[in-house]
Design a protein around this motif. Structure first.
Motif, PDB file in Angstrom:
ATOM      1  N   GLY A 164       0.414  -1.271   0.372  1.00 13.89           N
ATOM      2  CA  GLY A 164       0.066   0.668   0.019  1.00 13.89           C
ATOM      3  C   GLY A 164       0.472   0.871  -0.065  1.00 13.89           C
ATOM      4  N   LEU A 165       1.601   1.236   1.274  1.00 12.46           N
ATOM      5  CA  LEU A 165       2.703   2.304   0.651  1.00 12.46           C
ATOM      6  C   LEU A 165       3.615   2.381  -0.368  1.00 12.46           C
ATOM      7  CD1 LEU A 165       4.527   2.292   4.930  1.00 12.46           C
ATOM      8  CD2 LEU A 165       2.271   4.073   3.649  1.00 12.46           C
ATOM      9  N   THR A 166       4.110   1.680  -0.857  1.00 14.18           N
ATOM     10  CA  THR A 166       4.862   1.816  -2.009  1.00 14.18           C
ATOM     11  C   THR A 166       4.155   2.335  -3.459  1.00 14.18           C
ATOM     12  OG1 THR A 166       6.559  -0.291  -1.218  1.00 14.18           O
ATOM     13  CG2 THR A 166       6.518   0.233  -3.686  1.00 14.18           C
ATOM     14  N   GLU A 167       2.746   1.210  -3.491  1.00 11.33           N
ATOM     15  CA  GLU A 167       1.903   1.507  -4.767  1.00 11.33           C
ATOM     16  C   GLU A 167       1.400   3.359  -4.388  1.00 11.33           C
ATOM     17  OE1 GLU A 167      -0.885  -0.922  -5.344  1.00 11.33           O
ATOM     18  OE2 GLU A 167       0.465  -1.858  -6.938  1.00 11.33           O
ATOM     19  N   THR A 168       1.715   3.629  -3.109  1.00 12.24           N
ATOM     20  CA  THR A 168       1.087   5.062  -3.375  1.00 12.24           C
ATOM     21  C   THR A 168       1.680   6.356  -3.702  1.00 12.24           C
ATOM     22  OG1 THR A 168      -0.346   4.378  -0.719  1.00 12.24           O
ATOM     23  CG2 THR A 168       0.369   6.759  -1.071  1.00 12.24           C
ATOM     24  N   VAL A 169       2.821   5.686  -3.188  1.00 13.54           N
ATOM     25  CA  VAL A 169       4.071   6.600  -4.132  1.00 13.54           C
ATOM     26  C   VAL A 169       4.481   6.337  -5.286  1.00 13.54           C
ATOM     27  CG1 VAL A 169       6.791   7.367  -3.940  1.00 13.54           C
ATOM     28  CG2 VAL A 169       5.355   6.986  -1.846  1.00 13.54           C
ATOM     29  N   LEU A 170       3.787   5.191  -5.919  1.00 14.41           N
ATOM     30  CA  LEU A 170       4.335   5.136  -7.344  1.00 14.41           C
ATOM     31  C   LEU A 170       3.263   5.421  -7.891  1.00 14.41           C
ATOM     32  CD1 LEU A 170       5.840   3.198  -8.375  1.00 14.41           C
ATOM     33  CD2 LEU A 170       3.678   1.015  -8.817  1.00 14.41           C
ATOM     34  N   MET A 171       2.459   5.898  -6.858  1.00 12.85           N
ATOM     35  CA  MET A 171       0.836   6.960  -8.367  1.00 12.85           C
ATOM     36  C   MET A 171       2.086   8.245  -8.376  1.00 12.85           C
ATOM     37  SD  MET A 171      -2.524   6.229  -5.859  1.00 12.85           S
ATOM     38  CE  MET A 171      -3.478   7.338  -6.917  1.00 12.85           C
ATOM     39  N   LEU A 172       2.901   8.535  -7.929  1.00 11.90           N
ATOM     40  CA  LEU A 172       3.179   9.834  -9.023  1.00 11.90           C
ATOM     41  C   LEU A 172       4.115   9.140  -9.975  1.00 11.90           C
ATOM     42  CD1 LEU A 172       5.330  11.154  -5.452  1.00 11.90           C
ATOM     43  CD2 LEU A 172       3.950  11.530  -5.917  1.00 11.90           C
ATOM     44  N   ILE A 173       4.885   8.145 -10.234  1.00  7.54           N
ATOM     45  CA  ILE A 173       4.754   8.343 -10.792  1.00  7.54           C
ATOM     46  C   ILE A 173       4.034   7.951 -12.719  1.00  7.54           C
ATOM     47  CG2 ILE A 173       6.729   5.974 -12.567  1.00  7.54           C
ATOM     48  CD1 ILE A 173       8.005   6.067  -9.726  1.00  7.54           C
ATOM     49  N   TYR A 174       2.803   6.550 -11.741  1.00  6.70           N
ATOM     50  CA  TYR A 174       2.263   6.490 -12.888  1.00  6.70           C
ATOM     51  C   TYR A 174       1.588   8.000 -13.518  1.00  6.70           C
ATOM     52  CZ  TYR A 174       0.479   2.125 -10.979  1.00  6.70           C
ATOM     53  OH  TYR A 174       1.143   0.755 -10.760  1.00  6.70           O
ATOM     54  N   SER A 175       1.980   9.497 -12.737  1.00  3.74           N
ATOM     55  CA  SER A 175       0.830  10.069 -12.457  1.00  3.74           C
ATOM     56  C   SER A 175       1.972  11.114 -14.170  1.00  3.74           C
ATOM     57  CB  SER A 175       0.831  11.540 -11.749  1.00  3.74           C
ATOM     58  OG  SER A 175       1.004  10.644 -10.238  1.00  3.74           O
ATOM     59  N   VAL A 176       3.214  10.298 -14.202  1.00  2.00           N
ATOM     60  CA  VAL A 176       4.182  10.911 -15.401  1.00  2.00           C
ATOM     61  C   VAL A 176       3.463  10.559 -16.713  1.00  2.00           C
ATOM     62  CG1 VAL A 176       6.325  10.948 -16.143  1.00  2.00           C
ATOM     63  CG2 VAL A 176       5.603  11.853 -13.554  1.00  2.00           C
ATOM     64  N   GLY A 177       3.717   9.270 -16.220  1.00  2.00           N
ATOM     65  CA  GLY A 177       2.481   7.848 -17.818  1.00  2.00           C
ATOM     66  C   GLY A 177       1.536   8.329 -17.732  1.00  2.00           C
ATOM     67  N   MET A 178       0.528   9.017 -17.215  1.00  2.00           N
ATOM     68  CA  MET A 178      -1.048   9.260 -17.172  1.00  2.00           C
ATOM     69  C   MET A 178      -0.788  10.969 -18.153  1.00  2.00           C
ATOM     70  SD  MET A 178      -3.390   6.786 -16.735  1.00  2.00           S
ATOM     71  CE  MET A 178      -3.948   7.775 -17.040  1.00  2.00           C
ATOM     72  N   GLY A 179      -0.097  11.287 -17.504  1.00  2.00           N
ATOM     73  CA  GLY A 179       0.555  13.040 -18.295  1.00  2.00           C
ATOM     74  C   GLY A 179       0.705  12.386 -19.521  1.00  2.00           C
ATOM     75  N   ILE A 180       1.827  11.580 -19.918  1.00  2.00           N
ATOM     76  CA  ILE A 180       2.070  11.875 -21.294  1.00  2.00           C
ATOM     77  C   ILE A 180       0.747  11.093 -22.097  1.00  2.00           C
ATOM     78  CG2 ILE A 180       3.970  10.593 -22.526  1.00  2.00           C
ATOM     79  CD1 ILE A 180       6.273  11.335 -20.067  1.00  2.00           C
ATOM     80  N   SER A 181       0.463   9.965 -21.441  1.00  2.00           N
ATOM     81  CA  SER A 181      -0.825   9.448 -22.121  1.00  2.00           C
ATOM     82  C   SER A 181      -1.645  10.142 -22.251  1.00  2.00           C
ATOM     83  CB  SER A 181      -1.086   8.464 -20.643  1.00  2.00           C
ATOM     84  OG  SER A 181      -2.313   7.291 -21.731  1.00  2.00           O
ATOM     85  N   ILE A 182      -1.942  10.993 -21.837  1.00  2.00           N
ATOM     86  CA  ILE A 182      -2.692  12.267 -22.136  1.00  2.00           C
ATOM     87  C   ILE A 182      -2.720  13.311 -23.223  1.00  2.00           C
ATOM     88  CG2 ILE A 182      -4.496  14.154 -21.626  1.00  2.00           C
ATOM     89  CD1 ILE A 182      -4.478  13.470 -18.393  1.00  2.00           C
ATOM     90  N   ALA A 183      -1.158  13.841 -23.177  1.00  2.00           N
ATOM     91  CA  ALA A 183      -1.045  14.201 -24.056  1.00  2.00           C
ATOM     92  C   ALA A 183      -0.940  12.866 -25.405  1.00  2.00           C
ATOM     93  CB  ALA A 183       0.587  14.488 -23.945  1.00  2.00           C
TER      94      ALA A 183
END
Length: 464
Positions: A68-87
């Motif tokens: 849970g703690l790892t994936e909570t911070v991993l969401m920051l990395i997901y955010s980068v992936g999702m941001g570029i995916s949106i673009a």
């Protein structure tokens, strides 16, 4: 009977995949052809999340807390992936609407370069500071000791995560969601198969425990990326990368970063709010944190298919704006929103009736079940609004207007949700109940603000 057969044929056509012109095809048919593979894609992602936590849950509350703690911070990395995916979706869909397929291929190559560089930078930093990250999130010493290798492997393998998100965004923008679906099914299918083998072992092969779950995820998603790259470079689709595209264009990369920054911003803001909420609930012990983690996984199981349906609106908005058909784009959004609200209403009913049974499927510890089931029943109260808001946000993103959702997130999630959660949970001593109430209220308000701003129509004027 004929209507049912026609619907089944349409669904099967969506699964098989066929290049379509979504600027002229009927809107209802377009939504089905785009949404079915997107929903199936997200169903597999949801299934992965549930199966993964099911196997990890067998290792105990400490393992679940570490994940849970790892994936909570991993969401920051997901955010980068999702941001570029949106673009990727916004820019590629706009070029497809304009019928400029060569430029779509050029943009795709620049997206790969941009995403890879960002992923490598993030991976190095996060892996090196993995122990400090867990400690910062409030992990107890035993959780850090037990989960450190898991965390390091997951962070080191983030290139596969970001590329998987990014290229699927490209496929969706090109109106080829069946390729995105197949990539994710392959990636998560491999992960689901490897999970029990690498965690618990098989035959003479000893299991790796929690570390095995990390390897299963990393291997599965890497295989999915290989599949994606094959379809980008095989030259069999309108979307393809050819030799002429293999030149770095800093002007295109700059535009990608401009569009992606808003997408990254909205997901970083959203992720940061979840991190703060996780940090607050960690104050109430490992059982509370484990219950929250399980509830969050189940919530994701329901929200990801809804996100898949919402993504159909992003593609339709982008392609129709490229074809100078803004009114058609708007009609597609309203119709998609109607379908999503109905879906989320059904999910609400299921969670209200069976929340405790769903939580009990993942753990036998009464206190963990109690926290998880309470979270499901309270957060579910805002699900109908969630369904509306998801479509509105995806419509903004499909138009390339990533700034508006970011601003909404700052105001609602940071300025209202986090203070409200702290007030209810800590100051007023409602504990986890206060956090769950804050989530339900604030995400519902978020949806209403998004709906109001979408009606203003400024998204129609964005250039990408």
């Amino acid at each position: 009977m004929s209507n049912l057969q026609g619907s089944l044929r349409l669904i099967w056509s969506a699964v098989k995949g066929k290049e379509q012109d979504y600027t002229t095809l009927g809107i209802r048919k377009s939504i089905v052809l785009l949404a079915v593979p997107m929903i199936l894609e997200m169903v597999m992602e949801s299934l992965f999340a549930v199966v993964d936590i099911f196997f990890v849950g067998k290792l105990g509350a400490t393992a679940v807390a570490a994940v849970g703690l790892t994936e909570t911070v991993l969401m920051l990395i997901y955010s980068v992936g999702m941001g570029i995916s949106i673009a990727a979706t916004a820019m590629v869909s706009r070029r497809f609407g304009e019928k400029n397929y060569h430029q779509a291929g050029n943009i795709t190559f620049q997206l790969l370069v941009t995403g890879s560089i960002l992923a490598l930078l993030l991976g190095v930093v996060a892996t090196y500071y993995a122990a400090e990250i867990l400690a910062l999130m409030g992990a107890a010493p035993d959780v850090i000791a037990y989960g450190l290798r898991y965390t390091q492997i997951i962070y080191a393998g983030n290139l596969a995560i970001i590329l998987l998100f990014l290229i699927n965004g490209v496929f969706r923008g090109a109106g080829r969601p069946h390729l995105a679906m197949r990539a994710l099914w392959l990636a998560n299918g491999v992960n689901i198969i490897l999970d029990p083998i690498l965690i618990f072992g098989i035959g003479s092969l000893n299991g790796l425990g929690l570390e095995g779950a990390a390897w299963a995820t990393t291997i599965g998603r890497s295989i999915g990326v290989v599949y994606q790259l094959y379809h980008l470079f095989n030259g069999k689709h309108l979307l393809k990368i050819v030799r002429a595209n293999l030149v770095i264009s800093f002007s295109v990369i700059r535009r990608i970063l401009q569009v992606a920054s808003g997408g990254m911003g909205q997901y970083l803001i959203d992720s940061a709010s979840w991190i703060f909420l996780t940090r607050i609930i960690a104050e109430f012990g490992s059982n509370a944190l484990a219950g929250y983690t399980i509830a969050f996984r189940i919530i994701v199981f329901a929200l990801l298919p809804a996100w898949g349906l919402s993504s159909a609106a992003a593609t339709l908005v982008g392609q129709n704006l490229g074809a100078q058909k803004a009114r058609r784009a708007e009609l597609a959004v309203w119709l998609t929103a109607r379908y999503n609200v109905i879906f989320m209403a059904v999910v609400t009913l299921i969670f209200l009736l069976f929340g405790e049974h769903l939580a009990g499927f993942f753990t036998s510890e009464p206190e963990v079940i109690s926290v998880a089931s309470e979270a499901l029943k309270i957060i579910t109260l805002g699900y109908v609004f969630f369904g509306l808001g998801m479509v509105m946000v995806q419509a903004f993103n499909g138009a390339g207007d990533t700034r508006t959702p970011s601003l909404i997130n700052i105001v609602v999630l940071w300025m209202i949700e986090i203070p409200l959660a702290y007030l209810l949970a800590i100051t007023l001593d409602f504990a986890g109940t206060g956090i769950f109430l804050a989530i339900a209220c604030c995400h519902s308000f978020h949806a209403l603000v998004s709906w109001w701003l979408f009606r203003q129509g400024n998204w129609k004027k964005v250039k990408v």
